[in-house]
Design an enzyme around this catalytic site. Structure first.
Site, short mmCIF file in Angstrom:
data_model
loop_
_atom_site.label_atom_id
_atom_site.label_comp_id
_atom_site.label_asym_id
_atom_site.label_seq_id
_atom_site.Cartn_x
_atom_site.Cartn_y
_atom_site.Cartn_z
N HIS A 20 2.87 -3.15 -0.67
CA HIS A 20 3.23 -2.28 0.45
C HIS A 20 4.74 -2.25 0.65
CE1 HIS A 20 3.28 -1.51 5.00
NE2 HIS A 20 2.68 -0.44 4.48
N GLU A 47 3.24 0.96 -2.93
CA GLU A 47 3.13 1.98 -1.89
C GLU A 47 4.50 2.26 -1.32
OE1 GLU A 47 2.81 3.35 2.36
OE2 GLU A 47 3.76 1.55 1.52
N ASP A 49 6.56 5.14 1.64
CA ASP A 49 6.56 6.29 2.53
C ASP A 49 7.72 7.18 2.13
OD1 ASP A 49 4.71 4.82 4.64
OD2 ASP A 49 6.38 3.48 4.19
N HIS A 62 10.30 4.28 5.22
CA HIS A 62 9.20 4.38 6.18
C HIS A 62 9.57 5.10 7.47
CE1 HIS A 62 6.75 2.96 9.59
NE2 HIS A 62 5.76 3.11 8.74
#
Length: 260
Positions: A20, A47, A49, A62
């Site tokens: 993450h 992962e 964003d 993010h």
């Protein structure tokens, strides 16, 4: 049996371990150093964003603003890349573009959470330029935003459900009507969810079984403790997103499920 949705993104022999925002114990989330640490630890999936600058550069980041994790302040969508690129995560690491991440590790599979409508077009262009269709999964809380990315791409990519589909599926599962949701689930490959939302338990033996019956995987975020990882894997979840890539790797190794 763990379902294998019809997309190469999911070609993996065991549960998917997703780092993450990369892996950093120093707070350097979504930095190239964090992604490199995950890759060095043996991770095949990360992962991130994404947001877009005012001049259309999509960055792996993010927050909507630089304030929390960098040495600068300001809303990314209102700043040109020439300003955003000067920011340093934790005071030391530059903000990477999505193309930095996709281009540096051409085999790495990247779960991309599209955080804003302004990032839709730039995300599409980054995937097209890098030819990364086979190794990205498009996610978003907004199903309409997720669909907009898919419409812009020249080839199919993996995709996970947004909030509206997840909410409908969980409710249908709880009242015994999950089979009626299969038409909704046809447009996605997996459901990426937290363990619970408020007082509602989203990940149960029944919701996992109902998702599997529809041929869809269940990935859970963000899980950082070994006992909870074991519990979820015992329920049959297909992937775990974690800030503690070291702990998840150890858990999977003890279960004979770690594969690089």
């Amino acid at each position: 049996m763990r379902p294998q949705p019809p997309h190469p993104y999911f070609d993996h022999p065991g549960p998917l371990a997703l780092a993450h925002r990369g892996f950093s114990r120093e707070g350097l989330e979504n930095s190239m150093r964090a992604f490199a640490a995950a890759v060095d630890a043996g991770y095949r999936y990360v992962e991130t964003d994404v947001h877009a600058t005012s001049d259309g550069v999509v960055v792996a980041f993010h927050d909507a603003t630089l304030d929390r994790v960098t040495d600068r302040r300001g809303e990314i969508a209102r700043m040109p890349w020439s300003q955003v690129r000067r920011a340093r995560i934790g005071g030391v690491e530059p903000v990477p573009t999505l193309e930095d991440v996709l281009g540096t590790w051409p085999e790495l599979r990247v779960n991309i959470d599209v955080k804003a409508a302004s990032a839709v077009g730039p995300t599409v262009r980054a995937i097209e330029r890098t030819g990364a269709h086979g190794r990205v999964c498009i996610a978003s809380f907004s199903d309409s935003r997720r669909r907009a990315v898919l419409r812009g791409l020249s080839r199919k990519v993996a995709t996970s459900a947004g909030r509206s589909i997840v909410s409908g599926f969980v409710f249908a599962s709880r009242v015994g009507l999950a089979a009626r949701m299969r038409a909704w689930l046809a447009e996605i490959h997996c459901l990426q969810v937290p363990v619970r939302m408020g007082s509602v338990q989203l990940v149960t033996q029944k919701t996992v079984a109902d998702a599997h019956a529809a041929g869809r995987q269940v990935h859970v975020w963000t899980v950082n403790h070994a006992p909870e990882m074991h519990r979820l894997l015992d329920l049959g979840v297909d992937g775990i997103l974690t800030d503690r890539a070291d702990i998840l790797r150890d858990v999977l190794r003890t279960r004979g499920s770690w594969s690089t």
